[in-house]
Write a protein that holds these residues in place. Structure first.
Motif, mmCIF file in Angstrom:
data_model
loop_
_atom_site.group_PDB
_atom_site.id
_atom_site.type_symbol
_atom_site.label_atom_id
_atom_site.label_comp_id
_atom_site.label_asym_id
_atom_site.label_seq_id
_atom_site.Cartn_x
_atom_site.Cartn_y
_atom_site.Cartn_z
ATOM 1 N N GLY A 34 0.797 -1.229 0.000
ATOM 2 C CA GLY A 34 0.000 0.000 0.000
ATOM 3 C C GLY A 34 0.826 1.274 0.000
ATOM 4 N N LYS A 37 3.907 1.422 -4.528
ATOM 5 C CA LYS A 37 4.950 0.905 -5.441
ATOM 6 C C LYS A 37 4.446 0.811 -6.885
ATOM 7 N N SER A 38 3.294 0.153 -7.049
ATOM 8 C CA SER A 38 2.807 -0.093 -8.419
ATOM 9 C C SER A 38 2.424 1.221 -9.100
ATOM 10 N N ASP A 39 1.776 2.113 -8.358
ATOM 11 C CA ASP A 39 1.405 3.416 -8.910
ATOM 12 C C ASP A 39 2.671 4.166 -9.344
ATOM 13 N N VAL A 65 -2.342 -5.822 -3.050
ATOM 14 C CA VAL A 65 -2.928 -5.832 -4.393
ATOM 15 C C VAL A 65 -2.032 -6.640 -5.319
ATOM 16 N N THR A 66 -0.749 -6.303 -5.306
ATOM 17 C CA THR A 66 0.202 -7.025 -6.135
ATOM 18 C C THR A 66 0.552 -8.325 -5.412
ATOM 19 N N GLY A 155 2.743 10.401 -2.140
ATOM 20 C CA GLY A 155 1.840 11.283 -1.378
ATOM 21 C C GLY A 155 2.394 12.696 -1.275
ATOM 22 N N ASP A 157 1.344 15.057 -2.782
ATOM 23 C CA ASP A 157 0.162 15.923 -2.743
ATOM 24 C C ASP A 157 -0.208 16.305 -1.308
ATOM 25 N N ASN A 193 1.688 10.572 -7.387
ATOM 26 C CA ASN A 193 1.259 9.716 -8.491
ATOM 27 C C ASN A 193 -0.100 10.121 -9.041
ATOM 28 N N TRP A 194 -0.702 11.113 -8.425
ATOM 29 C CA TRP A 194 -1.995 11.599 -8.917
ATOM 30 C C TRP A 194 -1.829 12.952 -9.623
HETATM 31 N N1 LIG Z 1 -2.839 10.651 -2.844
HETATM 32 C C1 LIG Z 1 -1.960 9.796 -3.336
HETATM 33 N N2 LIG Z 1 -2.251 8.494 -3.409
HETATM 34 C C2 LIG Z 1 -1.336 7.635 -3.918
HETATM 35 C C3 LIG Z 1 -0.061 8.085 -4.357
HETATM 36 N N3 LIG Z 1 0.635 7.001 -4.789
HETATM 37 C C4 LIG Z 1 -0.172 5.940 -4.648
HETATM 38 N N4 LIG Z 1 -1.369 6.318 -4.126
HETATM 39 C C5 LIG Z 1 -2.508 5.446 -3.844
HETATM 40 O O1 LIG Z 1 -2.180 4.476 -2.866
HETATM 41 C C6 LIG Z 1 -2.932 3.273 -3.093
HETATM 42 C C7 LIG Z 1 -1.988 2.074 -3.099
HETATM 43 O O2 LIG Z 1 -1.114 2.195 -4.219
HETATM 44 P P1 LIG Z 1 -0.406 0.923 -4.893
HETATM 45 O O3 LIG Z 1 0.486 1.431 -5.936
HETATM 46 O O4 LIG Z 1 -1.415 -0.123 -5.257
HETATM 47 O O5 LIG Z 1 0.445 0.390 -3.655
HETATM 48 P P2 LIG Z 1 1.415 -0.876 -3.622
HETATM 49 O O6 LIG Z 1 2.578 -0.512 -2.775
HETATM 50 O O7 LIG Z 1 1.703 -1.344 -4.990
HETATM 51 O O8 LIG Z 1 0.521 -1.945 -2.852
HETATM 52 P P3 LIG Z 1 0.618 -3.559 -2.899
HETATM 53 O O9 LIG Z 1 0.574 -3.987 -4.325
HETATM 54 O O10 LIG Z 1 -0.575 -4.016 -2.109
HETATM 55 O O11 LIG Z 1 1.901 -3.928 -2.218
HETATM 56 C C8 LIG Z 1 -3.674 3.492 -4.409
HETATM 57 O O12 LIG Z 1 -4.983 3.876 -4.136
HETATM 58 C C9 LIG Z 1 -2.900 4.616 -5.065
HETATM 59 O O13 LIG Z 1 -3.650 5.366 -6.001
HETATM 60 C C10 LIG Z 1 0.226 9.492 -4.260
HETATM 61 O O14 LIG Z 1 1.300 9.978 -4.624
HETATM 62 N N5 LIG Z 1 -0.751 10.299 -3.742
#
Ligand SMILES: Nc1nc2c(ncn2[C@@H]2O[C@H](COP(=O)(O)OP(=O)(O)OP(=O)(O)O)[C@@H](O)[C@H]2O)c(=O)[nH]1
Ligand SMILES: [Mg+2]
Length: 277
Positions: A34, A37-39, A65-66, A155, A157, A193-194
């Motif tokens: 969370g 990473k993927s974003d 998610v991943t 984040g 933002d 990432n948004w």
């Molecule tokens: N506001 C905001 N939200 C973000 C940002 N980067 C990621 N998110 C949100 O954070 C949530 C998790 O992002 P993921 O990229 O799925 O996180 P992850 O680390 O890949 O998660 P896993 O695959 O579960 O390990 C999503 O809803 C994204 O849109 C950001 O820079 N700003």
């Protein structure tokens, strides 16, 4: 960026010289579930557009998610950028076959070694999350990993909304994170990432510039830890000639017998962790 890859001091393996990566920049994304990473992977590869067109699946949810390591490539600002995305692997303490498989895949996907290890952290969610990730990274890459590490805070933002700079924010992070910031020579970057496309491109350029100067500082080399070197020796010269095809093979390979190369990779990783197979 990116001279020929190889161990900082050449280990002398017959498979070590890797001309194919002359233009590749390989980055691995690690961090807690969370953290974004993927974003971030999609942003770095400049994959905007619809979510189904993006290589890495992103969701706002409490669960991982991943589920498996994945990999995608794109031409970004003149570089062939290869991103290896990981599941919430780095916050697990599970000593099971699945964890071993993903750790092996991770190391094989980034073969012959990463140029940048991107530790992804989320602004506003920084409680006790770094130790387990660092513990695993040190098992795979050892202390030298810090020389190749960048801390990326998603984040941005939220920081902007609070009118806070990254530097100010870093003064307030927990001591263990400050320690990692120091060890990786303050290579930190904030990402939103948004953000809109222009803003995203600016962030990606800033990150690539940071990676470029880090690679130059590291003598133009990617990082080949002892464990990485063992895994690299499992890669045939045919595989070396076509890294994209090899990565596809790694993604779909399942160790079925203990004579298979993937199984040998698993054993090498298990040994590095001191785990019994
Ligand atoms: N506001 C905001 N939200 C973000 C940002 N980067 C990621 N998110 C949100 O954070 C949530 C998790 O992002 P993921 O990229 O799925 O996180 P992850 O680390 O890949 O998660 P896993 O695959 O579960 O390990 C999503 O809803 C994204 O849109 C950001 O820079 N700003
Ligand atoms: Mg993910």
């Amino acid at each position: 960026m990116g001279g020929s890859a190889g161990k900082e001091t050449d280990g002398g393996s017959s498979n070590t010289p890797v001309e194919h990566d002359a233009k590749e920049v390989r980055m691995v994304l690690v961090g807690k579930t969370g953290s974004g990473k993927s974003d971030t992977g999609n942003s770095i590869l400049l994959k905007t557009g619809k979510s189904e067109d993006k290589p890495f699946k992103v969701e706002l949810c409490g669960e991982s998610v991943t589920q498996h390591c994945s990999c995608s490539t794109n031409e970004v600002f003149g570089h062939k950028v290869v991103i290896v995305d990981t599941p919430g692997l780095f916050d697990t303490k599970k000593k099971n076959l699945e964890t071993l498989k993903e750790l092996s895949r991770f190391m094989l996907l980034v073969q012959p070694g990463p140029h940048a290890i991107i530790l992804v952290l989320r602004v506003g969610r920084l409680t006790n999350e770094i130790q387990q990730t660092i513990f695993l990274l040190m098992k795979l890459f050892k202390e030298d990993a810090y020389k190749y590490m960048i801390l990326l805070f998603t984040g941005k933002d939220f920081l902007v909304r609070e009118n806070k700079t990254l530097e100010r924010f870093l003064q307030e992070v927990p001591a263990d994170i400050k320690d990692v910031v120091r060890k990786c020579e303050k290579r930190c970057i904030a990402f939103n990432n948004w953000a809109n496309e222009d803003e995203k491109k600016k962030q990606v350029k800033e990150l690539l510039d940071m990676v470029e100067s880090m690679v130059t500082k590291n003598g133009g080399n990617c990082y080949v830890s002892d464990l990485q070197e063992k895994l690299n020796q499992l890669v045939t010269s045919e595989d070396l000639e076509n890294p994209d095809l090899f990565r596809e093979k790694v993604l779909h390979e399942n160790p079925t017998s203990n004579a298979s190369w993937m199984w040998k990779a698993l054993v090498a990783v298990a040994n590095a962790f001191g785990w019994d197979m």
